[in-house]
Structures are given as structure tokens and as C-alpha cells.
Scaffold this active site. Structure first.
Site, PDB file in Angstrom:
ATOM      1  N   HIS A  19       0.879  -1.185   0.000  1.00 32.01           N
ATOM      2  CA  HIS A  19       0.000   0.000   0.000  1.00 32.01           C
ATOM      3  C   HIS A  19       0.908   1.224   0.000  1.00 32.01           C
ATOM      4  O   HIS A  19       1.318   1.735   1.047  1.00 32.01           O
ATOM      5  CB  HIS A  19      -0.928   0.008   1.221  1.00 32.01           C
ATOM      6  N   HIS A  21       1.667   4.801  -2.541  1.00 34.43           N
ATOM      7  CA  HIS A  21       1.266   5.608  -3.704  1.00 34.43           C
ATOM      8  C   HIS A  21       2.518   6.124  -4.417  1.00 34.43           C
ATOM      9  O   HIS A  21       3.346   6.806  -3.788  1.00 34.43           O
ATOM     10  CB  HIS A  21       0.381   6.768  -3.254  1.00 34.43           C
ATOM     11  N   GLY A 169      -8.551   8.025  -2.468  1.00 33.81           N
ATOM     12  CA  GLY A 169      -9.180   9.345  -2.351  1.00 33.81           C
ATOM     13  C   GLY A 169     -10.017   9.455  -1.086  1.00 33.81           C
ATOM     14  O   GLY A 169      -9.984   8.589  -0.223  1.00 33.81           O
ATOM     15  N   HIS A 196      -9.457   1.659  -0.342  1.00 34.40           N
ATOM     16  CA  HIS A 196      -9.259   2.348   0.933  1.00 34.40           C
ATOM     17  C   HIS A 196     -10.629   2.350   1.602  1.00 34.40           C
ATOM     18  O   HIS A 196     -11.617   2.789   1.000  1.00 34.40           O
ATOM     19  CB  HIS A 196      -8.851   3.797   0.705  1.00 34.40           C
ATOM     20  N   GLU A 199     -10.846   4.425   6.708  1.00 29.65           N
ATOM     21  CA  GLU A 199      -9.746   5.353   7.016  1.00 29.65           C
ATOM     22  C   GLU A 199     -10.303   6.561   7.771  1.00 29.65           C
ATOM     23  O   GLU A 199      -9.753   6.961   8.790  1.00 29.65           O
ATOM     24  CB  GLU A 199      -9.040   5.789   5.718  1.00 29.65           C
ATOM     25  N   ASP A 278       2.080   4.109   3.017  1.00 27.96           N
ATOM     26  CA  ASP A 278       1.065   4.876   2.293  1.00 27.96           C
ATOM     27  C   ASP A 278       1.706   5.966   1.424  1.00 27.96           C
ATOM     28  O   ASP A 278       1.698   5.866   0.201  1.00 27.96           O
ATOM     29  CB  ASP A 278       0.078   5.495   3.303  1.00 27.96           C
ATOM     30  N   ASP A 279       2.238   6.990   2.083  1.00 28.38           N
ATOM     31  CA  ASP A 279       2.773   8.159   1.376  1.00 28.38           C
ATOM     32  C   ASP A 279       4.089   8.602   2.032  1.00 28.38           C
ATOM     33  O   ASP A 279       4.129   9.622   2.732  1.00 28.38           O
ATOM     34  CB  ASP A 279       1.747   9.294   1.449  1.00 28.38           C
TER      35      ASP A 279
HETATM   36  N1  ADE Z   1      -4.141   8.818  -1.849  1.00 31.19           N
HETATM   37  C1  ADE Z   1      -2.914   8.833  -1.353  1.00 31.19           C
HETATM   38  N2  ADE Z   1      -2.924   8.564  -0.042  1.00 31.19           N
HETATM   39  C2  ADE Z   1      -4.215   8.384   0.309  1.00 31.19           C
HETATM   40  C3  ADE Z   1      -4.872   8.073   1.516  1.00 31.19           C
HETATM   41  N3  ADE Z   1      -4.223   7.912   2.661  1.00 31.19           N
HETATM   42  N4  ADE Z   1      -6.210   7.964   1.492  1.00 31.19           N
HETATM   43  C4  ADE Z   1      -6.874   8.135   0.369  1.00 31.19           C
HETATM   44  N5  ADE Z   1      -6.309   8.418  -0.809  1.00 31.19           N
HETATM   45  C5  ADE Z   1      -4.981   8.539  -0.836  1.00 31.19           C
HETATM   46 ZN    ZN Z   2      -3.385   5.019   0.508  1.00 29.77          ZN
END
Ligand code: ADE
Ligand code: ZN
Length: 340
Positions: A19, A21, A169, A196, A199, A278-279
Site C-alpha cells: 500500500h 502511492h 481518495g 481504501h 480510514e 502509504d505516502d
Molecule cells: N491517496 C494517497 N494517499 C491516500 C490516503 N491515505 N487515502 C486516500 N487516498 C490517498
Molecule cells: Zn493510501
């Protein structure tokens, strides 16, 4: 185990991340360069881009950075930055989300983007001895029609590099069940499907993703612990939950302290939990940092950390034979690192 010993140890262990991006692996120096190129570097500072404390705030920055990507060559740099992140963490297998919507709206052709990414990934895989697969994020924020378009393009330009579609998103903006048709078509065409869910919205959102979209994995799944029946269902069906701990602490919907994170409860109740960043560039976190937090703040023992590393491969979309081979590599590396 002290911190530097822990990091040295974990660096020796081959890992998976499923997971992640792609746009959020773009390094901050690349973002700086793209900002300067945009001709208006002072309007937004790099530092301000990384300051947010809600999912909406984060997504605004995420879309802004995505908006800095203008040319096909930028995609090459993006996936080179992804490779740097993977190498630094000894991640040998990754499933990366790629969100084409903004780029398509800008006029880039999907097939051209896939060609460039394919070239970069082929080069990276050979050079760095790792494997990257893509999951196309059909994006709930742009609506169902757009998601259908993304799916059509994915099917039209089929390549073994693209293994599935995902729903990312803002969950508050687009309930999973709205995308039932898109996911039904994707499944019928043999694509893997993930979403997702849970969250920033309660357990019903996870049920919708499971029962309406029939996804194979849940991204985040934080709110699952509000519904004991759901936790039992996830455990019984061994549906992987892609935990993104630091991401959840930064967006602050359900947890603000690592100690409160439900990953401990989910793991203890037999849910197949997998650790992810995630990011990473946005949250300034690496996969090894995530494991360190679990070890120090949630009392995951080294044996449990090993299980979580194995879960990364187990929950992936690799074939069973490949999963077994990777897990053997983890066991071997773990033993070797323990003997030192
Ligand atoms: N796109 C990138 N990171 C995200 C996240 N945590 N939740 C939803 N969309 C995303
Ligand atoms: Zn994500």
C-alpha cells in the site's frame, strides 16, 4: 534491541510493501525542482506542502504535487524516486498505486504513460533486483464516470505490470458502494481489486467495500474495531488489512498516538495485518520506521515483527509459489541476521 541495531537488522531483511502511492514516493528534492520549473516557486513553499493534519489537507497537497507532473519524462523520475525508497528499505516486492486521472485531464495519453512507466520499471527491476507491480487508483473523488474511464483504459492497455485497480481518495466524498459496477467489471476481467476503507469513515464503509465491491484487501481498515462482527469476519476470511500507522496519526481521524492504534488489537485477534507507509515522502516515514514504532510503542516482539514482514508477501498478489520463495528468503535472512 537499540534503535541502530534494529534498523541495521531490518535493513538485512527482504520486505514487501503493498500500500504505497507512487506519487508519494517523489522525493522532496524532486518536488523542489518541479516547483522551480513551474515558474512560480515562491507561491507555494516545499515546507508548506508537507503541513497538514487531516486527510483532506493531505489530499490537497497530494493533488498539488501530482499537478507538478507535466511531462512523460517526469514519470520516469517519479519511478526512479520510488526505486530509491524501495532500495533504502530493502523492499524487494512492491505493489504501487498510480493515479492517472489528473494527468489524463491534463492531456497526457494513458498508453504513453504506461509505456514510459514500463520502461522505467523494467530498468529498475533489472538494476535493483526488485519487482514492482501497479494498481491503478480509479479515484473516488472524481466520480463514477471517471472511474469507468480509468478502468476502460486499464483494460485496453493491458500489461502484466498492471495487476489491479484500487479505490483511493476521500472516503467521505465517494462511498465505496457507488463504484459497484466498476469493480464488478474489473473483477470479471481478472484484475485484482482493493479499496481504501475505514480510514475516515466507520465500519459500514468497510462492509461496503467487502460485500459490494468484493475487494480482496482493505486499505487502512482503522474503524473495523468499532464492529466486533467485522473483526471476526476479517479474521475468519483472512482478508488482509493494509495498516498505514503513521498516515493515520497524521490525518488524525481516529488516532493521534501510536499506542492507540488498533493494529495491535487486529493482529491479536487473528486479522492478517500488513505494514505500509502509504505516502512516505509526505509523512516523512520509511517502512523500517513503521516497524520501529510498532516495536517500541505497541510492544510488537521481534517474532511478531517477523510475522508482519511475512504477512507483506502473504497478502500480496504474487502467485503462491512466489510467495513461498520470498518467505523462505525472509526466514533465511532473519536467521543470518540473528546469528551476527
Ligand atoms: N491517496 C494517497 N494517499 C491516500 C490516503 N491515505 N487515502 C486516500 N487516498 C490517498
Ligand atoms: Zn493510501
Amino acid at each position: 534491541m537499540n534503535k541502530s541495531h534494529f534498523y541495521d537488522f531490518l535493513r538485512k531483511i527482504p520486505k514487501a510493501e503493498i500500500h504505497l502511492h507512487a506519487e508519494a514516493t517523489i522525493g522532496r528534492s524532486t518536488v523542489k525542482r518541479l516547483l522551480v520549473r513551474s515558474g512560480n516557486p515562491d507561491a507555494v513553499t516545499v515546507e508548506s506542502l508537507y503541513q497538514f493534519n487531516t486527510l483532506k489537507g493531505f489530499l490537497t497537497s497530494f493533488l498539488f504535487v501530482q499537478g507538478l507532473i507535466k511531462e512523460l519524462a517526469d514519470l520516469d523520475h517519479m519511478f526512479e524516486d520510488a526505486a530509491t525508497y524501495l532500495r533504502e528499505n530493502n523492499i524487494v516486492y512492491a505493489e504501487l498505486f498510480f493515479s492517472p486521472t489528473g494527468l489524463i485531464k491534463k492531456g497526457l495519453k494513458f498508453s504513453d504513460m504506461i509505456d514510459v512507466i514500463q520502461q522505467t520499471i523494467t530498468r529498475v527491476e533489472k538494476r535493483d533486483k526488485l519487482t514492482i507491480k501497479l494498481i491503478i487508483d480509479v479515484s473516488r473523488m472524481f466520480g463514477v464516470e471517471n472511474a469507468h474511464t480509468n478502468l476502460e483504459l486499464t483494460l485496453k492497455h493491458k500489461t502484466p505490470m498492471v495487476i489491479g485497480v484500487g479505490l483511493g481518495g476521500d472516503e467521505e466524498f465517494g462511498p465505496a458502494l457507488t463504484f459497484e459496477d466498476v469493480f464488478q467489471v474489473a473483477r470479471s476481467k481478472g484484475l485484482h481489486v482493493v479499496a481504501h476503507a475505514g480510514e475516515v469513515v466507520g465500519p459500514q464503509s468497510i462492509w461496503d467495500a467487502l460485500l459490494k465491491l468484493q475487494v480482496q484487501r482493505i486499505g487502512h481498515g482503522l474503524s473495523a474495531t468499532q464492529d466486533p462482527k467485522l473483526v471476526a469476519y476479517l479474521a475468519e476470511h483472512q482478508i488482509p488489512i493494509e495498516i498505514c500507522l503513521t498516515s493515520n496519526l497524521i490525518t488524525q481521524k481516529y488516532v493521534t498516538k501510536a499506542e492507540q492504534h488498533p493494529v495491535r488489537q487486529l493482529f491479536d485477534q487473528g486479522v492478517l495485518t500488513v505494514i505500509n507507509t502509504d505516502d512516505p515522502s509526505f509523512f516523512n516515514v520509511s517502512l523500517i520506521d513503521e516497524f520501529w514504532t510498532l516495536h517500541t510503542k505497541l510492544n510488537f516482539t521481534m517474532d511478531e515483527i517477523k510475522q508482519l514482514v511475512i504477512n507483506g508477501f502473504k497478502a500480496s498478489f504474487l502467485s503462491d509459489a512466489k510467495k513461498t520463495a520470498y518467505i523462505k528468503q525472509v526466514e533465511k535472512a532473519w536467521l543470518a541476521a540473528s546469528e551476527k
